[in-house]
Design a protein around this motif. Structure first.
Motif, PDB file in Angstrom:
ATOM      1  N   ARG A 190       0.791  -1.244   0.110  1.00 57.85           N
ATOM      2  CA  ARG A 190       0.032  -0.086   0.045  1.00 57.85           C
ATOM      3  C   ARG A 190       1.059   1.141  -0.024  1.00 57.85           C
ATOM      4  NH1 ARG A 190       0.067   4.458   3.194  1.00 57.85           N
ATOM      5  NH2 ARG A 190      -1.605   5.885   2.373  1.00 57.85           N
ATOM      6  N   SER A 216       2.404   2.009  -3.150  1.00 57.87           N
ATOM      7  CA  SER A 216       1.349   2.588  -4.195  1.00 57.87           C
ATOM      8  C   SER A 216       1.161   4.259  -3.940  1.00 57.87           C
ATOM      9  CB  SER A 216       0.064   1.831  -4.580  1.00 57.87           C
ATOM     10  OG  SER A 216      -0.265   1.157  -3.240  1.00 57.87           O
ATOM     11  N   THR A 217       1.556   4.708  -2.901  1.00 58.06           N
ATOM     12  CA  THR A 217       1.238   5.900  -2.548  1.00 58.06           C
ATOM     13  C   THR A 217       2.313   6.931  -3.260  1.00 58.06           C
ATOM     14  OG1 THR A 217       2.351   5.963  -0.707  1.00 58.06           O
ATOM     15  CG2 THR A 217      -0.041   5.581  -0.473  1.00 58.06           C
ATOM     16  N   ARG A 275       4.132   9.428  -5.081  1.00 63.56           N
ATOM     17  CA  ARG A 275       3.955  10.493  -6.093  1.00 63.56           C
ATOM     18  C   ARG A 275       5.131  11.055  -6.408  1.00 63.56           C
ATOM     19  NH1 ARG A 275       0.361   7.526  -6.778  1.00 63.56           N
ATOM     20  NH2 ARG A 275      -1.970   8.050  -6.158  1.00 63.56           N
TER      21      ARG A 275
END
Lengths: 322, 269, 252
Positions: free
Chosen positions: B25, B28-29, B31
């Motif tokens: 998780r 996937s954060t 950026r």
């Protein structure tokens, strides 16, 4: 959305007739007793509601059923398993939509679903497939790549519901699913939940809105002060605890009580609220005519059908939403 | 589902899989801007190495290790910076970020509605902190070898040591995060971390300190970490380093136990 | 002018609530640096730097560096959050205040914080007996110059970025390198030519030199004027840029 796996494989366990089974369930926080010995049985495929005002113990009950809050005492079986021992196994088969959205604000709508699916051990490709399908189902396909923050309240709630469905749960727990939403958003959520119910998903929800309970629940319990005060279908409850119709009268006076005596004898029962008087009757028109015959002139008269609000008022002497 | 049939036999496997999903998780954060923040974290110890190790080192010359060996000042400082980098990498994920996820955005509440358990969240976050710490460590040992401050073989031996340091500090950070109440407390944590960074035998051997202070320094986790990495880097390992390893393992176990318990108590009440 | 003072007053009232937690970073951190590097590492620097004991040599640099830290601390997260999270600037813009008042009032508060941190450090340095000249109080003026030279462009930056990740990036790629390679800990003469020129361009080195002259009682000569001119140039450019950025955000 693909047909949901509704029919359970012939119950492996006799108590599986009841997906949720509680006897004398208690939850205490220090000196405060949030849930005070309740008995609940939820059958497969039904929509079951906990109706009650804020602080009645609904959310505490939901958290115990969601296996994130150990009961203080009493019996609780979910899907035939003991939440104290089998929390992860039970949660694998539940979907949870909490009262306050706790979506992952660092992720997009779609990533919220795929990431969540991974927590259940669902493969990446399958997670992606279910995410797209569910986004379609809750009508958020166009916002799939949007982050969470810019979504409206109703969209966030629908996304949370989609997230609760990602493991194809047998039971979905919804804690006040439409609190804080505007009327249009509420209807959209109700409509989606009704669709789930048709697919055979067991819904367990809490609410303090009687119209929500009437719309969605096959069976419900009314809670007050941590206890269950009544149980049945919405229709049964209304028949048992109220009359067919209600006449609401508003008088131009500071104290509505002054008029109560003069209304004596009309209908079965009468409730005096700070701003109006409720007459419980079988025939609203007939009762209204009687009021006028006694030459009382209320500022407004409204004859309507009985609702769960009246049931609650009768049982507790208070209104649901203060 | 197999997990329902054979829970006892494969529960451990389920545990690592669920912990891994928490790590995933976090992945996937990532950026654009945060990527830069994450990767550039290795820069801090490198800058200190050049400023203090090389720049001030030119004013100092050589320094004598407790073992009696004499090394250049940069050689002395570099392993300490590596240990400090492992600490910083682990703490940055497990204090500020962890606290925010637990108390502020209620991320873990959502995760706990799934089969994932509190201890598995802790393990997943720790694994993530390890990944971050390892990036810093690898970058740093490469620089050490390029500057001829250690040999390639010793550099390889230092990597597992930095992982152990990261686990110990990561577990400690999480335990602390479950105890503190407000964001303001992070100022205290930052000050404490900076004090450790300055006085754990990092820039000067604590042999010069008064006895009490020296004793105090020698029981801090960063001092034990610096001692371990420095011994590996200069090829002077002995029994004392076995003590360092035992100390860090114990710290990791203690931190994880406290963090897991307190998370359970705070999130599953 | 009174409008700007009212903005300053707002920040001072706020500070009355939060000064305790910031006191830790403004007082304890520089003290730790002084002990760790000045006393600790200094003990190993034989003969000091150019005949001055190492501790005495780095103290003036640390005062300038403290001004830098205070300026950056006040000009990054607070400014960013007043735009993005707390929306304080927008609330002020709804009052009869000009952009210059809002910006000027906040910068004035930052200068107050900067000079306060520098003064505290100067007092500690005096207690350690590291001040060599009666010109030493002049370092507070230097601190103000360095502070504004750093704070103003930083405010402009914080008003322009979209995520606070960029603030961390600023700390890592600009603030930390500047504090480590501007002659605070070792003379920049030992830096490679290229890096030396980088140090010449950025504000901190000029402040360090002026501050060192004041505390050690050496005359900066004509070079002193160059230092002051450089710092003033950073102040002016920074204020101008910050004003442009604030205008763009607040006047739509």
């Amino acid at each position: 959305m693909e047909p949901h796996p509704t029919a359970p494989p012939a119950a492996q366990n006799p108590t599986e007739d009841f997906l949720i089974h509680a006897r004398g369930l208690v939850k205490r926080f220090g000196d405060f007793t949030a849930v005070d010995g309740i008995d609940v049985d939820v059958r497969r495929g039904e929509a079951f509601g906990f109706l009650g005002p804020n602080g009645a113990g609904k959310s505490s009950t939901m958290r115990m059923i969601g296996c994130v809050s150990p009961p203080t005492s009493g019996v609780l079986e979910i899907l035939g398993l003991d939440p104290r021992r089998d929390g992860p196994r039970i949660r694998a088969r539940l979907g949870v939509c909490p009262q306050l959205d706790n979506l992952d604000i660092e992720l997009t709508a779609r990533e919220n679903l795929t990431t969540y699916a991974r927590f259940f051990g669902i493969g990446r490709r399958e997670a992606r497939r279910r995410a797209d399908e569910l986004l379609e189902f809750v009508q958020l396909a166009e916002r799939a790549d949007s982050k969470v923050e810019p979504l409206s309240g109703g969209m966030k709630r629908r996304l949370t519901i989609a997230r609760a469905m990602v493991n194809q749960p047998e039971v979905v727990l919804l804690d006040e699913p439409t609190t804080g939403l505007d009327p249009q958003a509420r209807h959209l959520v109700w409509e989606r939940l009704f669709r789930l119910k048709q697919q055979g998903v067991t819904l367990v929800l809490t609410t303090h809105y009687m119209d929500e309970a009437e719309q969605l629940c096959d069976r419900l319990v009314v809670m007050d002060g941590g206890r269950i005060v009544a149980e049945g279908s919405p229709r049964e409850l209304i028949e048992r605890y109220s009359t067919r119709e209600v006449v609401e009268l508003r008088f131009n006076a500071d104290d509505q009580r002054a008029y109560a005596e003069k209304l004596d004898g009309i209908g079965e029962r009468l409730e005096v609220l700070p701003d109006r008087v409720l007459l419980y009757v079988d025939d609203g028109d007939e009762a209204t005519a009687e009021v006028h015959r006694r030459s009382l002139s209320p500022a407004s008269v409204l004859a309507r059908r009985s609702s769960l609000e009246d049931v609650f008022l009768h049982l507790t002497g208070r209104t649901l939403v203060d | 589902m197999v997990t329902l049939v054979l829970p006892r036999l494969i529960s451990f496997e389920g545990m690592s899989r669920r912990a891994a999903s928490v790590t995933e998780r976090n992945l996937s954060t990532l950026r654009s801007a945060y990527w830069v923040v994450l990767v550039s974290g290795f820069l801090e110890p490198v800058l200190y190495l050049f400023s203090i190790g090389v720049g001030v080192g030119a004013l100092i010359g050589d320094i004598r290790l407790p073992s009696g060996e004499v090394v250049g000042y940069a050689e002395f400082v570099a392993p300490a910076m590596l240990a400090a980098a492992a600490m910083t990498g682990a703490l940055s994920e497990t204090t500020f970020n962890f606290f925010g996820k637990m108390k502020f955005v209620r991320l873990y509440e959502g995760i706990l509605a799934t089969p994932v358990r509190p201890i598995e969240i802790a393990l997943g976050e720790l694994a993530w902190a390890m990944v971050r710490g390892l990036i810093y460590s690898v970058a740093f040992v490469v620089i050490m070898v390029l500057l001829d401050l250690t040999t390639a073989a010793r550099a390889l031996a230092m990597l597992p040591a930095t992982l152990l340091i990261g686990i110990a500090f990561g577990a400690l950070g999480m335990a602390v995060s479950t105890i503190i109440r407000s964001w303001q407390d992070f100022d205290l944590i930052a000050a404490g971390q900076f004090a450790l960074f300055l006085f754990s035998g990092t820039f000067v051997p604590p042999t010069g300190y008064p006895a009490v202070l020296r004793w105090l320094v020698e029981v801090t986790p960063l001092y034990r970490s610096v001692d371990l990495v420095r011994a590996l880097s200069t090829g002077t390992t002995g029994w004392l380093q076995a003590l360092d390893v035992a100390y860090l393992l114990a710290l990791a176990a203690l931190g994880l136990t406290v963090a897991g318990r307190r998370m359970e108590r705070q999130l599953c009440k | 002018m009174t409008a700007m003072l009212s903005v300053l007053e707002f920040h001072l009232v706020n500070y009355r609530r939060t000064w305790r937690s910031s006191a830790l970073t403004t007082l304890v951190m520089p003290l730790l640096v002084m002990l760790g590097f000045g006393v600790g590492v200094g003990a190993y620097v034989e003969g000091g730097v150019g005949g001055v004991p190492y501790l005495d040599w780095i103290v003036p640099g640390l005062i300038a560096s403290t001004a830098l830290q205070a300026a950056v601390g006040e000009a990054t997260w607070p400014v960013f959050s007043y735009f993005e999270w707390l929306k304080v600037y927008f609330a002020q813009a709804a009052a009869p205040l000009r952009v210059a008042d809002i910006l000027g009032g906040h910068l004035a508060f930052m200068l107050f914080r900067i000079v306060l941190s520098a003064a505290v450090f100067l007092a500690v340095a005096a207690a350690f007996g590291t001040l060599h000249s009666w010109w030493a109080p002049l370092t507070l003026v230097v601190a103000l110059l360095v502070g504004l030279a750093v704070a103003a462009p930083t405010v402009a930056y914080a008003a322009s970025v979209s995520s606070d990740s960029y603030l961390i990036i600023l700390m890592r790629f600009a603030v930390l390198p500047m504090s480590l390679f501007s002659g605070v800990f070792f003379p920049i003469g030992s830096l490679p030519e290229l890096l030396r020129w980088v140090a010449y361009v950025f504000p901190l080195w000029h402040g360090v030199e002026l501050s060192r002259d004041a505390i050690l009682g050496t005359s900066p000569g004509l070079l002193g004027l160059v230092h002051v001119a450089c710092l003033l140039a950073w102040c002016a450019a920074g204020c101008l840029l910050a004003h442009v950025r604030f205008r763009r955000r607040l006047v739509i």
